[in-house]
Scaffold this active site. Structure first.
Site, PDB file in Angstrom:
ATOM      1  N   GLU A  27      65.933  -1.125-134.831  1.00  0.00           N
ATOM      2  CA  GLU A  27      64.504  -1.302-135.058  1.00  0.00           C
ATOM      3  C   GLU A  27      64.209  -0.695-136.432  1.00  0.00           C
ATOM      4  OE1 GLU A  27      61.862   0.500-132.179  1.00  0.00           O
ATOM      5  OE2 GLU A  27      60.123  -0.191-133.316  1.00  0.00           O
TER       6      GLU A  27
ATOM      7  N   LYS B 236      65.411   8.953-134.104  1.00  0.00           N
ATOM      8  CA  LYS B 236      64.580   8.614-135.259  1.00  0.00           C
ATOM      9  C   LYS B 236      63.215   9.291-135.194  1.00  0.00           C
ATOM     10  CE  LYS B 236      65.544   4.304-134.940  1.00  0.00           C
ATOM     11  NZ  LYS B 236      65.440   2.850-134.990  1.00  0.00           N
TER      12      LYS B 236
ATOM     13  N   ARG C  87      75.469   7.366-125.451  1.00  0.00           N
ATOM     14  CA  ARG C  87      75.085   7.555-126.839  1.00  0.00           C
ATOM     15  C   ARG C  87      75.761   8.798-127.403  1.00  0.00           C
ATOM     16  NH1 ARG C  87      69.848   6.436-127.316  1.00  0.00           N
ATOM     17  NH2 ARG C  87      69.443   7.638-129.175  1.00  0.00           N
TER      18      ARG C  87
END
Ligand code: ATP
Ligand code: MG
Length: 562
Positions: free
Chosen positions: A39, A275, A265
């Site tokens: 994104e 982020k 992850r």
């Protein structure tokens, strides 16, 4: 590769590779098409690097292809700056999406039509409940949800409302489109998830065309299906979304049915990989920007001098598993040292200079000495360094009153100058406060090149630069950005655990002049000190270097202890 590599350092397993191999063997897949779907709401970090290496790596391995797809469904946080930076970072890591650059926003029209299809089939409805009410109606893990009063609207009414949503007739949040699945499902993601929301916002690519935007869940799987992705790899938090992913591709006229596979992850100690948190560091002015060399971003690490190969090696060696764990930052450093030790050229630089005058060396004379560019690799050759009467050495290579095991310079003790002569300290000059400001020495002209003809030995070899020829530079030394392994774990706020000593700026450092020729981000080893590279802001007039990493490998040392 490195012969010392012990078992724990072997390339770790990757269960997704096994699944893909099996799918190909059984004919369930004919080719492998993966994608990396960022994104564009921030810069890429090491967690993304893990996903990039996985997706592009598997595509390479199985002779398939990997798409770069921007998941640009939330116009509020997305920017062109991020779109460009992300492409630069993926390329720098060495991956190539060739012609396969896509945007979820390319599919907005198709997605919209598919949403109308769902409405017509009675499988989606427009809901007027507020966000809070929707949450309240959703129920909990232990209680089923309850139906919205708008759930049984007729398809015609839904269609009319949805078209008016698109036309921009309503304010943000006034209505949503929801898939009509099951408000009592054990999986909350199936309790009539929102698939479109009203956002009267300008999109970086589609501008003001749209007043409604698909949610992640409605855009992601469908984008995969449109592109013919065979294996859609995502992190574990999407495991519970998989039934919805599958429900949507089952109920829509999609051209293919991709398979979603989840993996753990990457978490790293002494930093944050999110982020949202990284954005907070940037906007809060806690770092210089997204590419601050202390940031775990790809651009920060590049600026710091990590080679792409170190990041790729790291990503391969941590492996791909289903269970999450935290990887040590020291392991990334270990991978970095291994690569730089092999590839980085050696140079001489003095970070905290102390002037040395060699009294018996002729005034005004300069001579050339040969210095090896890499002690373990003759093929990179030698360079010329200049020697003269006045040189700089490192302040802490001198002790007036040394303890027993200090073999560097002290009064009366002979030491070797790297690539040069034996010198002996004959006098110590101090200022009024008693600080050592200069040393006087003598040298033995017979020891040129570092050996005495009479075979006498010295115990210490120190680095130096010629005072007359040195360039003066600024060096930025870095420590971990946070001083706790899990920032915020105690106080609840990660900002509280910022390391106040994460940046130490040294000015007046003395370098051999060849260091002016380096390109930004290309690390060399300053002998005896560590790896350093020019900062992108560095100029000939004002050289600025970043410390990439020190020489001492805490990770390898720990592992050796067992
Ligand atoms: P963040 O939590 O930092 O915002 P994200 O998952 O929201 O990360 P995206 O831009 O959506 O960021 O991520 C693009 C891809 O990178 C996704 O497939 C995501 O799963 C993967 N990814 C993100 N963070 C990690 C991580 N820490 N480890 C492995 N993969 C990650
Ligand atoms: Mg995301």
């Amino acid at each position: 590769m490195n012969e010392n590599k012990n078992e724990t350092e072997e390339i770790a397993g990757n269960f997704i590779r096994d699944i893909i191999a099996e799918d190909l063997a059984q004919g369930r897949a004919k080719t492998v098409i993966t994608r990396f779907p960022p994104e564009p709401n921030g810069y890429l970090h090491l967690g993304h690097a893990k996903s990039i290496c996985l997706n592009f790596g598997l595509a390479q391995e199985f002779n398939g292809q990997c798409h770069l797809r921007f998941d640009d469904t939330n116009p509020i946080k997305e920017e062109m700056e991020f779109i460009e930076a992300i492409q630069e970072d993926v390329r720098w890591l060495g991956f190539d999406w060739r012609e396969h650059l896509y945007y979820a926003s390319d599919y907005f029209e198709t997605l919209y039509l598919w949403a109308e299809n769902l409405i017509e089939a009675g499988k989606a409805y427009v809901d007027d409940l507020s966000a809070d009410e929707i949450r309240e109606y959703r129920g909990t893990l232990t209680e089923p949800g309850k139906n919205s009063p708008h759930r049984d609207r007729a398809p015609e009414e839904n269609l009319d409302l949805f078209r008016r949503m698109r036309a921009g007739e309503f304010t943000d949040g006034a209505r949503v489109l929801r898939a009509k699945i099951d408000m009592a499902s054990g999986n909350i993601n199936l309790r009539d998830p929102v698939i479109y929301r009203i956002l009267n916002a300008e999109h970086p690519r589609t501008g003001k065309t749209w007043s409604i935007y698909p949610t992640y869940d409605f855009a992601h799987g469908q984008s995969d299906a449109i592109e013919g992705i065979t294996h859609s790899l995502c992190t574990l938090e999407f495991e519970d979304h998989r039934p919805l992913y599958d429900w949507l591709t089952e109920n829509l006229p999609v051209p293919t049915r991709p398979k979603q596979i989840e993996f753990a992850r990457l978490n790293l100690d002494y930093t944050v990989l999110s982020k949202r948190l990284l954005t907070e560091l940037v906007t809060g002015g806690h770092v210089e920007g997204w590419d601050d060399p202390r940031m775990p971003t790809i651009s920060g690490l590049r600026r710091r001098g990590l080679p792409a190969a170190a990041i790729i090696d790291f990503a391969q060696r941590i492996g791909i598993t289903k269970s999450g764990s935290t990887v040590e930052m020291a392991f990334l450093e270990h991978c970095t040292r291994e690569i730089l030790n092999q590839t980085a050229e050696r140079r001489l630089a003095v970070l905290r200079p102390l002037k040395v005058v060699i009294d018996n060396y002729p005034q005004g004379e300069t001579e050339e000495l040969a210095a090896a560019n890499h002690p373990g690799d003759e093929s990179v050759g030698t360079r010329t360094i200049l020697f003269s009467r006045e040189i700089f050495i490192e302040q802490d290579d001198f002790m007036e009153d040394p303890p027993k095991k200090f073999f560097r310079m002290s009064p009366g003790r002979e030491v070797r100058l790297r690539y040069g002569y034996f010198i002996t300290c004959t006098d110590v000059i101090k200022d009024a406060a008693g600080n050592v400001t200069e040393l006087r020495c003598s040298y033995d002209p017979e020891t040129r090149g570092g050996n005495a003809p009479d075979g006498r030995k010295v115990k210490g070899t120190i680095h130096w630069v010629s005072a007359e020829h040195a360039i003066t530079a600024e060096v930025r030394l870095y420590d971990y950005l946070f001083h706790k392994p899990v920032p915020g774990s105690e106080s609840g706020n990660f900002i509280d655990d910022l390391n106040p000593g994460s940046l130490d700026v040294l000015s007046g450092c003395k370098f051999e002049p060849s260091l002016l020729d380096l390109a930004p981000g290309v690390a060399v080893q300053f002998e005896r000190q560590g790896y350093f590279c020019p900062d992108p802001t560095s100029t000939t007039d004002k050289p600025v270097f970043n410390q990439t990493i020190g020489l001492r490998d805490s990770w390898a040392k720990e592992k050796a202890k067992g």
